[in-house]
Design a protein around this motif. Sequence first.
Motif, PDB file in Angstrom:
ATOM      1  N   LYS A  48     -11.074   8.264   5.042  1.00  0.00           N
ATOM      2  CA  LYS A  48     -10.792   9.520   5.739  1.00  0.00           C
ATOM      3  C   LYS A  48      -9.542   9.435   6.602  1.00  0.00           C
ATOM      4  N   SER A  49      -9.118   8.197   6.946  1.00  0.00           N
ATOM      5  CA  SER A  49      -7.956   8.037   7.830  1.00  0.00           C
ATOM      6  C   SER A  49      -6.630   8.230   7.102  1.00  0.00           C
ATOM      7  N   LEU A  50      -6.663   8.264   5.767  1.00  0.00           N
ATOM      8  CA  LEU A  50      -5.427   8.399   4.992  1.00  0.00           C
ATOM      9  C   LEU A  50      -5.414   9.728   4.242  1.00  0.00           C
ATOM     10  N   ASN A  51      -4.234  10.154   3.887  1.00  0.00           N
ATOM     11  CA  ASN A  51      -4.071  11.400   3.132  1.00  0.00           C
ATOM     12  C   ASN A  51      -4.787  11.266   1.796  1.00  0.00           C
ATOM     13  N   ARG A  52      -5.737  12.177   1.496  1.00  0.00           N
ATOM     14  CA  ARG A  52      -6.597  11.998   0.338  1.00  0.00           C
ATOM     15  C   ARG A  52      -6.598  13.226  -0.552  1.00  0.00           C
ATOM     16  N   GLN A  53      -6.776  12.979  -1.828  1.00  0.00           N
ATOM     17  CA  GLN A  53      -6.635  14.011  -2.848  1.00  0.00           C
ATOM     18  C   GLN A  53      -7.664  15.120  -2.714  1.00  0.00           C
ATOM     19  N   ASP A  54      -8.918  14.780  -2.381  1.00  0.00           N
ATOM     20  CA  ASP A  54      -9.951  15.807  -2.325  1.00  0.00           C
ATOM     21  C   ASP A  54      -9.820  16.724  -1.119  1.00  0.00           C
ATOM     22  N   ALA A  55      -8.846  16.421  -0.214  1.00  0.00           N
ATOM     23  CA  ALA A  55      -8.568  17.306   0.920  1.00  0.00           C
ATOM     24  C   ALA A  55      -7.267  18.085   0.717  1.00  0.00           C
ATOM     25  N   PHE A  56      -6.646  17.915  -0.464  1.00  0.00           N
ATOM     26  CA  PHE A  56      -5.343  18.541  -0.713  1.00  0.00           C
ATOM     27  C   PHE A  56      -5.393  20.058  -0.527  1.00  0.00           C
ATOM     28  N   PHE A  57      -6.365  20.723  -1.119  1.00  0.00           N
ATOM     29  CA  PHE A  57      -6.381  22.177  -1.064  1.00  0.00           C
ATOM     30  C   PHE A  57      -6.453  22.671   0.372  1.00  0.00           C
ATOM     31  N   GLN A  94      14.226  -6.276  -4.070  1.00  0.00           N
ATOM     32  CA  GLN A  94      13.018  -5.666  -3.528  1.00  0.00           C
ATOM     33  C   GLN A  94      11.805  -6.578  -3.717  1.00  0.00           C
ATOM     34  N   LEU A  95      11.751  -7.299  -4.831  1.00  0.00           N
ATOM     35  CA  LEU A  95      10.639  -8.216  -5.063  1.00  0.00           C
ATOM     36  C   LEU A  95      10.665  -9.357  -4.050  1.00  0.00           C
ATOM     37  N   ASN A  96      11.861  -9.852  -3.739  1.00  0.00           N
ATOM     38  CA  ASN A  96      11.981 -10.897  -2.720  1.00  0.00           C
ATOM     39  C   ASN A  96      11.495 -10.400  -1.368  1.00  0.00           C
ATOM     40  N   ALA A  97      11.842  -9.149  -1.044  1.00  0.00           N
ATOM     41  CA  ALA A  97      11.370  -8.569   0.219  1.00  0.00           C
ATOM     42  C   ALA A  97       9.850  -8.472   0.233  1.00  0.00           C
ATOM     43  N   TYR A  98       9.267  -8.076  -0.908  1.00  0.00           N
ATOM     44  CA  TYR A  98       7.803  -7.985  -0.999  1.00  0.00           C
ATOM     45  C   TYR A  98       7.170  -9.353  -0.747  1.00  0.00           C
ATOM     46  N   ASN A  99       7.702 -10.375  -1.393  1.00  0.00           N
ATOM     47  CA  ASN A  99       7.121 -11.707  -1.261  1.00  0.00           C
ATOM     48  C   ASN A  99       7.189 -12.228   0.175  1.00  0.00           C
ATOM     49  N   LYS A 100       8.193 -11.799   0.913  1.00  0.00           N
ATOM     50  CA  LYS A 100       8.318 -12.215   2.310  1.00  0.00           C
ATOM     51  C   LYS A 100       7.373 -11.437   3.219  1.00  0.00           C
ATOM     52  N   GLU A 101       7.099 -10.179   2.873  1.00  0.00           N
ATOM     53  CA  GLU A 101       6.366  -9.292   3.778  1.00  0.00           C
ATOM     54  C   GLU A 101       4.875  -9.200   3.492  1.00  0.00           C
ATOM     55  N   VAL A 102       4.452  -9.471   2.264  1.00  0.00           N
ATOM     56  CA  VAL A 102       3.099  -9.106   1.850  1.00  0.00           C
ATOM     57  C   VAL A 102       2.015  -9.858   2.620  1.00  0.00           C
ATOM     58  N   HIS A 103       2.306 -11.061   3.065  1.00  0.00           N
ATOM     59  CA  HIS A 103       1.275 -11.853   3.747  1.00  0.00           C
ATOM     60  C   HIS A 103       0.894 -11.254   5.096  1.00  0.00           C
ATOM     61  N   ALA A 104       1.751 -10.433   5.641  1.00  0.00           N
ATOM     62  CA  ALA A 104       1.433  -9.801   6.937  1.00  0.00           C
ATOM     63  C   ALA A 104       0.556  -8.574   6.779  1.00  0.00           C
ATOM     64  N   ALA A 105       0.406  -8.074   5.545  1.00  0.00           N
ATOM     65  CA  ALA A 105      -0.400  -6.870   5.298  1.00  0.00           C
ATOM     66  C   ALA A 105      -1.836  -7.298   5.006  1.00  0.00           C
ATOM     67  N   THR A 106      -2.693  -7.218   6.004  1.00  0.00           N
ATOM     68  CA  THR A 106      -4.062  -7.747   5.885  1.00  0.00           C
ATOM     69  C   THR A 106      -5.125  -6.664   6.022  1.00  0.00           C
ATOM     70  N   SER A 107      -4.750  -5.434   5.733  1.00  0.00           N
ATOM     71  CA  SER A 107      -5.732  -4.351   5.787  1.00  0.00           C
ATOM     72  C   SER A 107      -5.365  -3.301   4.748  1.00  0.00           C
ATOM     73  N   GLN A 108      -6.320  -2.431   4.493  1.00  0.00           N
ATOM     74  CA  GLN A 108      -6.083  -1.351   3.540  1.00  0.00           C
ATOM     75  C   GLN A 108      -4.901  -0.499   3.978  1.00  0.00           C
ATOM     76  N   LYS A 109      -4.869  -0.104   5.240  1.00  0.00           N
ATOM     77  CA  LYS A 109      -3.794   0.766   5.744  1.00  0.00           C
ATOM     78  C   LYS A 109      -2.441   0.051   5.704  1.00  0.00           C
ATOM     79  N   ALA A 110      -2.419  -1.227   6.044  1.00  0.00           N
ATOM     80  CA  ALA A 110      -1.149  -1.960   6.036  1.00  0.00           C
ATOM     81  C   ALA A 110      -0.591  -2.052   4.613  1.00  0.00           C
ATOM     82  N   LEU A 111      -1.457  -2.314   3.651  1.00  0.00           N
ATOM     83  CA  LEU A 111      -1.005  -2.362   2.265  1.00  0.00           C
ATOM     84  C   LEU A 111      -0.506  -0.997   1.799  1.00  0.00           C
TER      85      LEU A 111
END
Length: 857
Positions: A435-444, A349-366
Amino acid sequence: MDIEIQDIEQRLGSQFKPSQRLVFWEDSASDYEGILDALHVENAVILNITNSELASKRIVLREQPDTRFVLYRSGDAPAPDEDLVYDLKLASTPFTCSMEGMWADECGISPEKAVILLDHVSFFKSKERKEALRNSLLPKETDSEIRFAMAAAIFKVKEGNTRDAVRELTKKALIEWARGESSCMSRLSESGLIGVFWKSIEEVLEYHAPESGSATIDDLAFRMLEAKCSSLIEDDFMANPAECTRILDTLANSPSTRFAYDHVVAECGAAVRMLVEDDVRTVDALSNCDALREFDEWILLGFGQSAAVGTLDLQKVEAVWSRRRHMIWSSLYKSHYESLIAAGRFRKQLNAYNKEVHAATSQKALFDSYCSDWYLVDTYYRDFHSVYKAMQPGKFKSLIGAVQESIDFDYGKFLVDLTDRWQVHLLDSGQWPPKSLNRQDAFFHDYVEMSFPRPENNKRIGVIISDALRYEAGVELSMRMGSTNKPGLKGKIKTKCQPMLCMLPSYTQLGMAALLPSGPLEINPSDMSVRVSGMSTLGSDNRRKVLQARIGNAEVYRAAEVIDMQKGSLDSVSVAYVYHNVIDKTGDSGETETKVFSSFKDAFAEIEDLVQALLRAGCSKVFITADHGFLYQNDSPETYLYADVQNLSLLKSNEEVVCDHTRRFVIGTTLPNSDTLIEYTAADLSLEGDYKIAMPKGINRLRLKGSGSRFVHGGASLQENVIPVVEIHPAKASEASHQTSAEGFPIGRSMITGPMVSINVYQTEPCNENCSPAQIKVGVYAKEGKLLSATEQMLNLNSTDPATDNRKTRVDMILTDDVDDYSKVMVRISAQVGSTSAFRQIWEMEYSVMRAFDSDF
């Protein structure tokens, strides 16, 4: 004469059955002719037919055709073709008055065979042995059959099939030997049956006494253990591998007889081990043999060396452990194999992360990549350390110590890299949480209110808030719940796990407040308590007030209060908030933080109990979530990077300054200046108030006396910030969780021509939160169910791999000679029914038996 008249009369009378009117008494020595006139048998006539056969025959057949007769004849019996009453003799119940005749009568043996009993007089001194011989289901027609039945009776063997009886006889002899006893073997010798014992073992087990001496149980045990290792050892004097394996495995797999197998290994293991050449002490050669615990040690040593240099074959380890987890020594080496598997999965899984992480260039992608795949790095890191800590000290643990150091180092690099990337994009959307992601203060609102809770049956909502249940743990919990065997839950619920971002800083008071009905959140920098819409959230009473301000009949419970809830306990409640604390309680103490990973098991079990109780009490849906996640590194605290913030302790102690801090954040109206901190305003983090919050860059800690530093939270990392929302509700028939299954595929033709059958077993579906693992057994059987392979091989189908080829396991089955009694046999796969001892058939294939034909050529 050695028998009293009264005894003779009684025995003669007992020979008459309702449909039998003739008893034939042949007295070759003429010992009893003189007492015939003194004998009286009720409702029967004693007729001396000596030298008057034809006259007597006329009386029996013509003159008194309905009378019961004892036909007595003295002297040697004529040959059948010269015997004038041979037809009457055949139609009669035979009788003899000698001691051996009495024994034969008592033991259900034909009087004609009574004479051989004189060779075994000592046997008949025991009423218990005579009764056992009489009740024996074994054949007793020939001399050898009678003698074998007598030997079996000494050991109280009840089997009616000769081969099965020999197996049981051998097993009981080994048990007696293991106990340091010899009573049954001594009785065999006293009764003149010891040769029968060894001959039967020779015929079925193919064991031969050593040329230099006589057969002994010690030597038999050695040869049987050697035969169980037949795939590793070449020896012309080897016993039958299938039969020996069957008997030894029966001993090993039963708790009541395991001591006997262990004794065989203790006495003979060293000698057998010496016969295994170095060139076959390989993983491939050893993976199907479990005779000695050293075989697991050799396998693990090979795997461990590969792991130490980074060449471990994960698929091979998983396949080997899938087979060996049900073998004889599995309990001793479970943590060893599982540590290798966790290490291999971590690397993959760590090898997969090292191959993929450079393509994640935004908060949502990460965020998306972490929640779909990268969280598994955390899971396998936890798995490795959980089993590594459970491992007993020894050569293997020392070897894996290097692997542990490497994993700790690489996990630290992973955390630093991922956290640095996450912090760069933390405020991509301008404010936390986005606001675009599932957030704790909107859980209720998003989960509780949108489920329309009402105080009526099956319209209530249960919320379990488990302190520090981070996202990777929530995924595992969801899968566990989907495959649970708990009454009321098994096959009746559907689960799913979604990720959610917690508030920052990621600590308990703020996280607990954010899960209440939404409103402006404000932290008091002096004590870090939190208010929602101006209302305090400190403690259960205040949280109850906040809940009831939105939903009047909401209620708050501690976990211990919920476990014993019965049906109807929530009749007046529409929303039940349950607070559970196992993981955070363990991790937050410097004395127990090293046990935080092992606490997950207890936390999962308790949450499962809570879900069961809430559903039973009337909830139609249960949500499981957390206040925050956490970072945990197993390294020594001295190795961690600390954010050196000058004057922090002085600032905190200044009465004119409002300031406080934990290992992962500092909060106050005045904060120290430091390049090692990232500073946010309350507004940046969607909080009310005029204060600032600073967090160390990356995964650095702040120095703080009296607290642990391995387990920390409060800062900005995905491990701290992503929490689960596990949703559980009663399943429709189409949604209910189910077990994975298996199919078999023959290797070669579906024809048995040799000593073994091999098939590939495929797991039909990968396991997930709605498809649970299955335990199966594979064997060769007669159509009526008799086992024809040496053992039933057990497999655990728990692969989550979507690739079909990676869910394949080869199974080799050694056949016993029972298979030659059949022209057609069945290779069958059966699955365990729940957690019971019952199995149900899920696949089978018919095979033709052609072993005799094959041997001709």
